[in-house]
Write an enzyme that holds these catalytic residues in place. Sequence first.
Site, PDB file in Angstrom:
ATOM      1  N   GLU A   8      20.439   7.369 -27.283  1.00 24.66           N
ATOM      2  CA  GLU A   8      20.519   6.375 -26.215  1.00 24.66           C
ATOM      3  C   GLU A   8      19.540   5.215 -26.391  1.00 24.66           C
ATOM      4  O   GLU A   8      19.874   4.070 -26.101  1.00 24.66           O
ATOM      5  CB  GLU A   8      20.250   7.017 -24.834  1.00 24.66           C
ATOM      6  CG  GLU A   8      21.275   8.030 -24.401  1.00 24.66           C
ATOM      7  CD  GLU A   8      20.803   9.442 -24.674  1.00 24.66           C
ATOM      8  OE1 GLU A   8      21.165  10.325 -23.906  1.00 24.66           O
ATOM      9  OE2 GLU A   8      20.078   9.658 -25.669  1.00 24.66           O
ATOM     10  N   ASP A  81      21.398  12.860 -24.773  1.00 22.72           N
ATOM     11  CA  ASP A  81      20.723  13.912 -24.004  1.00 22.72           C
ATOM     12  C   ASP A  81      21.643  15.099 -23.734  1.00 22.72           C
ATOM     13  O   ASP A  81      22.871  14.988 -23.784  1.00 22.72           O
ATOM     14  CB  ASP A  81      20.197  13.343 -22.682  1.00 22.72           C
ATOM     15  CG  ASP A  81      19.023  12.388 -22.900  1.00 22.72           C
ATOM     16  OD1 ASP A  81      18.415  12.437 -23.969  1.00 22.72           O
ATOM     17  OD2 ASP A  81      18.737  11.594 -21.989  1.00 22.72           O
ATOM     18  N   ASP A  83      22.195  16.826 -20.949  1.00 22.71           N
ATOM     19  CA  ASP A  83      22.763  17.048 -19.625  1.00 22.71           C
ATOM     20  C   ASP A  83      24.162  16.431 -19.531  1.00 22.71           C
ATOM     21  O   ASP A  83      24.698  15.926 -20.519  1.00 22.71           O
ATOM     22  CB  ASP A  83      21.846  16.475 -18.541  1.00 22.71           C
ATOM     23  CG  ASP A  83      21.578  14.990 -18.738  1.00 22.71           C
ATOM     24  OD1 ASP A  83      22.193  14.376 -19.629  1.00 22.71           O
ATOM     25  OD2 ASP A  83      20.753  14.427 -17.989  1.00 22.71           O
ATOM     26  N   GLU A  85      25.226  13.696 -18.129  1.00 22.96           N
ATOM     27  CA  GLU A  85      25.275  12.269 -18.410  1.00 22.96           C
ATOM     28  C   GLU A  85      25.214  12.018 -19.908  1.00 22.96           C
ATOM     29  O   GLU A  85      25.929  11.169 -20.447  1.00 22.96           O
ATOM     30  CB  GLU A  85      24.125  11.550 -17.690  1.00 22.96           C
ATOM     31  CG  GLU A  85      24.433  10.149 -17.248  1.00 22.96           C
ATOM     32  CD  GLU A  85      25.522  10.075 -16.193  1.00 22.96           C
ATOM     33  OE1 GLU A  85      26.275   9.077 -16.211  1.00 22.96           O
ATOM     34  OE2 GLU A  85      25.639  10.994 -15.360  1.00 22.96           O
ATOM     35  N   TYR A 303      12.627  17.906 -22.408  1.00 23.63           N
ATOM     36  CA  TYR A 303      13.555  17.094 -21.607  1.00 23.63           C
ATOM     37  C   TYR A 303      13.205  17.200 -20.129  1.00 23.63           C
ATOM     38  O   TYR A 303      12.996  18.297 -19.604  1.00 23.63           O
ATOM     39  CB  TYR A 303      14.989  17.544 -21.849  1.00 23.63           C
ATOM     40  CG  TYR A 303      16.011  16.592 -21.296  1.00 23.63           C
ATOM     41  CD1 TYR A 303      15.994  15.250 -21.657  1.00 23.63           C
ATOM     42  CD2 TYR A 303      16.987  17.021 -20.413  1.00 23.63           C
ATOM     43  CE1 TYR A 303      16.933  14.359 -21.146  1.00 23.63           C
ATOM     44  CE2 TYR A 303      17.929  16.143 -19.909  1.00 23.63           C
ATOM     45  CZ  TYR A 303      17.896  14.812 -20.276  1.00 23.63           C
ATOM     46  OH  TYR A 303      18.816  13.932 -19.775  1.00 23.63           O
ATOM     47  N   ARG A 305      14.879  16.228 -17.335  1.00 21.80           N
ATOM     48  CA  ARG A 305      15.898  16.421 -16.294  1.00 21.80           C
ATOM     49  C   ARG A 305      16.392  17.862 -16.380  1.00 21.80           C
ATOM     50  O   ARG A 305      17.299  18.174 -17.125  1.00 21.80           O
ATOM     51  CB  ARG A 305      17.046  15.425 -16.470  1.00 21.80           C
ATOM     52  CG  ARG A 305      16.624  13.982 -16.227  1.00 21.80           C
ATOM     53  CD  ARG A 305      17.790  13.019 -16.260  1.00 21.80           C
ATOM     54  NE  ARG A 305      17.346  11.652 -16.005  1.00 21.80           N
ATOM     55  CZ  ARG A 305      17.008  10.788 -16.948  1.00 21.80           C
ATOM     56  NH1 ARG A 305      17.085  11.145 -18.226  1.00 21.80           N
ATOM     57  NH2 ARG A 305      16.591   9.577 -16.652  1.00 21.80           N
ATOM     58  N   HIS A 349      18.467  25.016 -20.983  1.00 24.09           N
ATOM     59  CA  HIS A 349      17.379  24.104 -20.643  1.00 24.09           C
ATOM     60  C   HIS A 349      16.067  24.871 -20.510  1.00 24.09           C
ATOM     61  O   HIS A 349      16.043  26.066 -20.278  1.00 24.09           O
ATOM     62  CB  HIS A 349      17.676  23.384 -19.338  1.00 24.09           C
ATOM     63  CG  HIS A 349      18.798  22.397 -19.445  1.00 24.09           C
ATOM     64  ND1 HIS A 349      18.903  21.314 -18.616  1.00 24.09           N
ATOM     65  CD2 HIS A 349      19.859  22.321 -20.278  1.00 24.09           C
ATOM     66  CE1 HIS A 349      19.978  20.618 -18.925  1.00 24.09           C
ATOM     67  NE2 HIS A 349      20.580  21.225 -19.929  1.00 24.09           N
TER      68      HIS A 349
END
Length: 742
Positions: A8, A81, A83, A85, A303, A305, A349
């Site tokens: 990203e 990432d 997740d 998104e 990470y 989130r 996670h």
Amino acid sequence: MSKLVIVESPAKAKTINKYLGKEYQVKASFGHVRDLPKSKLGVDIENDFAPQYVTILDRKKILAELTKLSKKADEVFLATDLDREGEAIAWHLAQAMKLPASKTRRVVFNEITKNAIRAAFQEPLTVNENKVNAQQARRILDRIVGYQLSPLLWTAVRRGLSAGRVQSVAVRIIVEREREIEAFKSEEYWEIKAVLTPLPHPKEEPKEFTAELTQINAEPPEIASQSAAEGLVAALQKCDYWVRRVDTKEKLLPPNAPFSTSTLQQAGSTRLHFSTKKTMMLAQRLYEGVELGAEGSVGLITYMRTDSLRVSDQAIAECRDLIKANYPPEYLPDAPRVYSSAKTSQGAHEAVRPTSVEYTPERVKPFLEKDLFRLYELIWNRFVASQMQPGRLGVNDVEVVALPVGQALDLAAKKLPENAAQFAVQGRKLLFPGHTTLTGFDKESELQLPEMTPGGKLDLIKLDPSQHFTKPPPRYTEASLVKTLEKLGIGRPSTYASIISTIQAREYVKRGERRQFFATDLGKVVTDQLVANFSDIMNVKFTSHMEESLDLIEEEKADWLAVLREFYGPFSSDIAKAKKTMKRPEPTETEFKCEKCGKPMLKRWSARGEFLGCSGYPECRSTMPLDAEGKPAPRPEPEQTEEKCDKCGSPMVIRNGRHGKFIACSAYPKCKNTRSIETPIELPEELRNCEKCGKPMAVRRSRRGPFLGCTGYPECKNAKPLPKDKKSEEKSEGEPEPKAEG
């Protein structure tokens, strides 16, 4: 063999690049490359909610470059990432670049370290369709709510407002707390404390302590007035004071689990006074990589989130080794500490932790700016402390009894006599710091009591009555709002920062003293309209159920289109009804009279909020602003200037208008000459002066927003838009405003 890696951000690309070989080329997509269009709904509801994705304007050039590079590459690794998104970004990249499945690889990692990166690239995956569908469902739900509901608010309240599936519920929570506070009736009450010392007095200075009255005549004290307090004090002064009970015990202070996204945001707010937005922005930088001198770019945390509290065995072992090497043996538990995660957390996670505890705060401090360092130190300390022994607190609970003079205390009795008064005090002393060495302990909370034994007599030094008033429930802060949203299952911790930013940008809430949230008049009116017409959307349980449905989609336990259908049926019915029923709030009569004609003033609603308007309108157009208590507010006196009106020569003054301050002629209404106040702004060299007359350019404002205008106006009427980056700073965050359809 060439391999293209897409992430990203440039910072993430830089950090990853150093761990991969020369055959890898790492490029950044700068986030999403496709989204629903801004100009329309972009969801074909009749065609089973088919989304109509378009390339984001600012990403066209980047996407073209990535597509060109992908055609030359043998393999394309989508390293966004881990997740929802991030998964959606990977999917959109593959779709927009038309990547063949044969050379498309998906890699995910929880931390940007050499081992994690290499392990991920050795075992690439495919894009997770369930995660993508969960993200698509969320995006479509939010778009439908925002674009179909917001125009109704434009009609009923004012143009430019927005509603959101989650943001509107968050505003409702704040509005309801505001109304609890407004309705709260404070009540007086009194407390009585006794200052005592043991008898007989020691040779040295007698040690005093203070105990609080907890019972009178076997009932909790209810002292509602000063006279009642004085009467009770007079009676208590005629008593003997005895020690009835002394309980000595140890209390453990266990360490907290490592941070999740939610607890990190809360600690960032309470400990560092950061906004949730700032906390997440700094955490993103720590995750993607910061420059550590000769080491180059290093990802310092995992990470950020996540709702998981899981920690890898390797990270725990490394942490325990550090504790063993740097602290006495009693600080290290016999076995590693394991923390349980919420049922909804994802097993892959981890909690937010340092990528390596070897990067101590002292080691990285020279390379980090102040706030970045403070957040890293908080994360490092919390993680290392989570594997330490609990602190131990010595607690002495002492019960004191007041009996009429001459009445002996019966220690064997299970109940106190009805004429007895009971006082209590608790002594506290830190016996072993344990993890508090890192996380801190409030030494002021310690209270060392003198030696006392049951049956011992006490000397009354004085009785201290004090007046108090019951307090309303506290307003929400960012930390308490985040905690409440998580507890109620509203949204997800990764979205809280944007939600809190949006509801402030929309002026539904504002932040006051001690960083507390206040509901604005606008927030109250919008909430009332939505609650009256959209009971499901504004229902906490319904919103929580939708979040659970999104989780089920990700777990392949629910079909994303079925979830959308289930939602849209009742919602479309509510929309149809609301188009007929949603109206601007009706004016209400007040006790105040018009200054000009004497008629009653009505409380009205305008685009700027509540105000008082004459009931004789339109014959009488008198209005008054309202203060915070709903009373007529004095109009601010205009500020004097040295400037003269170029039309009539009268002095010019600074007044307040609907768009802010402006300069106006003091002879108004005879002379209506006005102009905007020029706002200094740093402009590129080529825009600083007017190309038509050479005079300086300044920022002016109109109904359509800020723009650049020549200071030679009205002789020179040259005007142009603000530079793009300056214009973006003026805009609020959140979902783009929908265009009213039909």
